[in-house]
Design a protein around this motif. Structure first.
Motif, PDB file in Angstrom:
ATOM      1  N   ARG A 154      -1.735 -10.966   2.191  1.00  0.00           N
ATOM      2  CA  ARG A 154      -0.630 -11.404   3.149  1.00  0.00           C
ATOM      3  C   ARG A 154       0.087 -12.275   2.857  1.00  0.00           C
ATOM      4  O   ARG A 154       1.089 -12.363   3.081  1.00  0.00           O
ATOM      5  CB  ARG A 154      -1.629 -12.168   3.784  1.00  0.00           C
ATOM      6  N   ASP A 155       0.022 -12.845   1.312  1.00  0.00           N
ATOM      7  CA  ASP A 155       0.974 -13.133   0.218  1.00  0.00           C
ATOM      8  C   ASP A 155       2.198 -12.351  -0.350  1.00  0.00           C
ATOM      9  O   ASP A 155       3.838 -12.619  -0.080  1.00  0.00           O
ATOM     10  CB  ASP A 155       0.564 -14.086  -0.794  1.00  0.00           C
ATOM     11  N   HIS A 156       2.065 -11.036   0.492  1.00  0.00           N
ATOM     12  CA  HIS A 156       3.077  -9.559   0.087  1.00  0.00           C
ATOM     13  C   HIS A 156       4.226  -9.549   1.243  1.00  0.00           C
ATOM     14  O   HIS A 156       4.407  -8.568   0.677  1.00  0.00           O
ATOM     15  CB  HIS A 156       2.390  -9.044  -0.667  1.00  0.00           C
ATOM     16  N   VAL A 157       3.617  -9.695   2.062  1.00  0.00           N
ATOM     17  CA  VAL A 157       4.799  -9.646   3.604  1.00  0.00           C
ATOM     18  C   VAL A 157       5.108 -10.591   3.451  1.00  0.00           C
ATOM     19  O   VAL A 157       5.807 -11.627   3.202  1.00  0.00           O
ATOM     20  CB  VAL A 157       3.054  -9.629   4.676  1.00  0.00           C
ATOM     21  N   PHE A 158       7.265  -9.756   3.779  1.00  0.00           N
ATOM     22  CA  PHE A 158       8.523 -10.343   4.302  1.00  0.00           C
ATOM     23  C   PHE A 158       8.571 -10.456   5.040  1.00  0.00           C
ATOM     24  O   PHE A 158       9.268 -11.728   5.773  1.00  0.00           O
ATOM     25  CB  PHE A 158       9.747  -9.611   2.743  1.00  0.00           C
ATOM     26  N   GLY A 159       8.518  -9.447   6.333  1.00  0.00           N
ATOM     27  CA  GLY A 159       8.902  -9.044   7.273  1.00  0.00           C
ATOM     28  C   GLY A 159       8.386  -7.576   8.142  1.00  0.00           C
ATOM     29  O   GLY A 159       7.614  -6.514   7.196  1.00  0.00           O
ATOM     30  N   TYR A 160       9.076  -7.628   9.370  1.00  0.00           N
ATOM     31  CA  TYR A 160       8.730  -6.469   9.979  1.00  0.00           C
ATOM     32  C   TYR A 160       9.866  -5.828  10.873  1.00  0.00           C
ATOM     33  O   TYR A 160      10.931  -6.934  11.103  1.00  0.00           O
ATOM     34  CB  TYR A 160       7.985  -7.301  10.952  1.00  0.00           C
ATOM     35  N   THR A 161      10.719  -4.456  11.092  1.00  0.00           N
ATOM     36  CA  THR A 161      11.046  -3.556  11.028  1.00  0.00           C
ATOM     37  C   THR A 161      10.935  -2.674  12.383  1.00  0.00           C
ATOM     38  O   THR A 161       9.450  -1.891  11.945  1.00  0.00           O
ATOM     39  CB  THR A 161      12.413  -2.780  10.857  1.00  0.00           C
ATOM     40  N   ILE A 162      10.967  -2.040  13.011  1.00  0.00           N
ATOM     41  CA  ILE A 162      11.480  -1.033  14.117  1.00  0.00           C
ATOM     42  C   ILE A 162      11.410   0.496  13.195  1.00  0.00           C
ATOM     43  O   ILE A 162      12.049   0.363  12.037  1.00  0.00           O
ATOM     44  CB  ILE A 162      11.606  -0.899  14.893  1.00  0.00           C
ATOM     45  N   MET A 163      10.347   0.892  13.391  1.00  0.00           N
ATOM     46  CA  MET A 163      10.578   2.509  12.686  1.00  0.00           C
ATOM     47  C   MET A 163      10.422   3.952  13.701  1.00  0.00           C
ATOM     48  O   MET A 163       9.353   3.881  14.820  1.00  0.00           O
ATOM     49  CB  MET A 163       9.117   2.472  11.745  1.00  0.00           C
ATOM     50  N   ASN A 164      10.831   4.433  13.474  1.00  0.00           N
ATOM     51  CA  ASN A 164      10.495   6.172  13.871  1.00  0.00           C
ATOM     52  C   ASN A 164      11.145   7.292  13.050  1.00  0.00           C
ATOM     53  O   ASN A 164      11.416   7.567  12.327  1.00  0.00           O
ATOM     54  CB  ASN A 164      12.576   5.588  15.393  1.00  0.00           C
ATOM     55  N   ASP A 165      10.233   7.430  13.381  1.00  0.00           N
ATOM     56  CA  ASP A 165       8.948   8.633  12.400  1.00  0.00           C
ATOM     57  C   ASP A 165       9.544  10.156  12.662  1.00  0.00           C
ATOM     58  O   ASP A 165       9.077  10.664  13.123  1.00  0.00           O
ATOM     59  CB  ASP A 165       7.856   9.042  11.871  1.00  0.00           C
ATOM     60  N   TRP A 166      10.871  10.399  13.366  1.00  0.00           N
ATOM     61  CA  TRP A 166      10.969  11.704  14.071  1.00  0.00           C
ATOM     62  C   TRP A 166      10.482  13.395  12.917  1.00  0.00           C
ATOM     63  O   TRP A 166       9.955  12.976  11.910  1.00  0.00           O
ATOM     64  CB  TRP A 166      12.512  11.822  13.168  1.00  0.00           C
ATOM     65  N   SER A 167       9.714  13.608  13.732  1.00  0.00           N
ATOM     66  CA  SER A 167       9.194  14.896  13.524  1.00  0.00           C
ATOM     67  C   SER A 167       9.544  16.022  14.355  1.00  0.00           C
ATOM     68  O   SER A 167       9.806  16.465  15.596  1.00  0.00           O
ATOM     69  CB  SER A 167       7.861  14.323  14.332  1.00  0.00           C
TER      70      SER A 167
END
Length: 327
Positions: A154-167
């Motif tokens: 938990r102390d290693h989480v900086f933040g979050y973003t949206i990800m599109n893993d195109w396939s």
């Protein structure tokens, strides 16, 4: 905080900045998002406060948002049971979830050199006919670590973003018959954005089991094709970080994708359940928009890359000759 990387008229190079309402304020010239991640949320907040006091607020409409960071590495997990079942039906025709899925939060490495940002065209391989998106949320690792516990992660989480893993589903399906992959089914493009939301911003959305209770929605040309709760994942982001670090390392700036959400988080899941390509595969010009509650929206249009050069056909060796060489 919402932290973005952007280009704008009058700037010699892209800048990192803090997004405030519908504006962005630049951090000092020469600092990259990887460096901001490395100094941590508290120090980043001090940079943001200084920017609010000293910097010109540029309207978001006047800047071009780029991928928020160039990751040190990209691991993509597969944390949603419903997605596994649907895509497995589509890719290899088998129903159900493999028993091994329940053992640990499995992942693969994808290509950190083909990261794209918001509002740019995504060049699918010219040979691909089964084009697909994947709606994910990614965690940005803020500090290095090895064999972390879930609590320590938990102390290693900086933040979050949206990800599109195109396939490229047809390429993926063919290559995975060799029991490797997804390889060329994936490594042509991954989109991140529109910015990084720091972990403290989303902490109120964490449920009693540690999952982020956020609605995730996928649209193609303005039509909703999928919607699911991020909290329906089988593992928390902290568990993913802990597993990634087991007998290995995570580093500052690593990106870990949640895996595709269920209930239409990608087309292949729906193809597997419907028994046909319904909805149809993506085509040139299609606009894919992914929206995650508390983070924002990420849009890209589908395009086609120039045809790639051919490679030679395999050289087949006579087995008897090969055995003679080994004697």
């Amino acid at each position: 905080m919402r932290l973005a990387t952007f280009a704008a008229a009058g700037l010699a190079a892209p800048r990192v900045g803090v997004v405030v309402n519908d504006t962005v304020l630049a951090f000092p010239e020469g600092i990259s998002m990887r460096e901001v991640v490395a100094i941590g949320i508290d120090a980043a907040a001090r940079l943001a406060e200084a920017a609010r006091r000293r910097e010109l607020a540029r309207p978001l409409s006047s800047v071009r948002l780029l991928a928020p960071l160039q990751p040190a590495s990209v691991r993509d997990f597969v944390a949603f049971e419903e997605h596994v079942d649907g895509v497995r039906r589509s890719v290899d025709g088998n129903a159900g979830v493999p028993d091994a899925w329940y053992d640990a939060p499995a992942f693969y490495f994808t290509n950190p050199h083909t990261i794209l940002g918001p509002d740019v065209d995504v060049p699918f391989p010219a040979a691909c006919r089964a084009r697909d998106f994947e709606l994910e949320v990614a965690v940005v690792v803020g500090a290095p670590g090895t064999s972390l516990s879930v609590e320590a992660a938990r102390d290693h989480v900086f933040g979050y973003t949206i990800m599109n893993d195109w396939s490229a589903r047809d390429l993926q399906s063919r290559e995975m018959q060799v029991r490797l992959g997804p390889a060329k089914g994936k490594d042509f493009a991954t989109t991140l954005g529109p910015w990084i939301v720091t972990a403290d911003e989303l902490e109120p959305q964490r449920d009693a089991d540690g999952f982020l209770d956020l609605w995730c929605t996928a649209e193609v040309n303005g039509v909703v094709v999928g919607r699911d709760l991020l909290a329906n994942a089988g593992w928390t982001f902290e568990a993913m970080i802990a597993y990634a670090s087991r007998d290995s390392w995570v580093e500052c700036g690593d990106v870990l994708g949640s895996g595709t959400v269920g209930n239409g988080g990608c087309l292949a899941e729906l193809w597997g359940r419907n028994g046909s390509q319904d909805p149809p595969a993506l085509q040139d010009g299609d606009l894919v928009t992914l929206t995650v509650e508390g983070i924002g929206s990420l849009s890209n249009r589908v395009a086609t890359a120039a045809p790639a050069p051919t490679i030679p056909a395999v050289r087949r060796r006579d087995a008897a000759v090969a055995r003679q060489v080994l004697r």
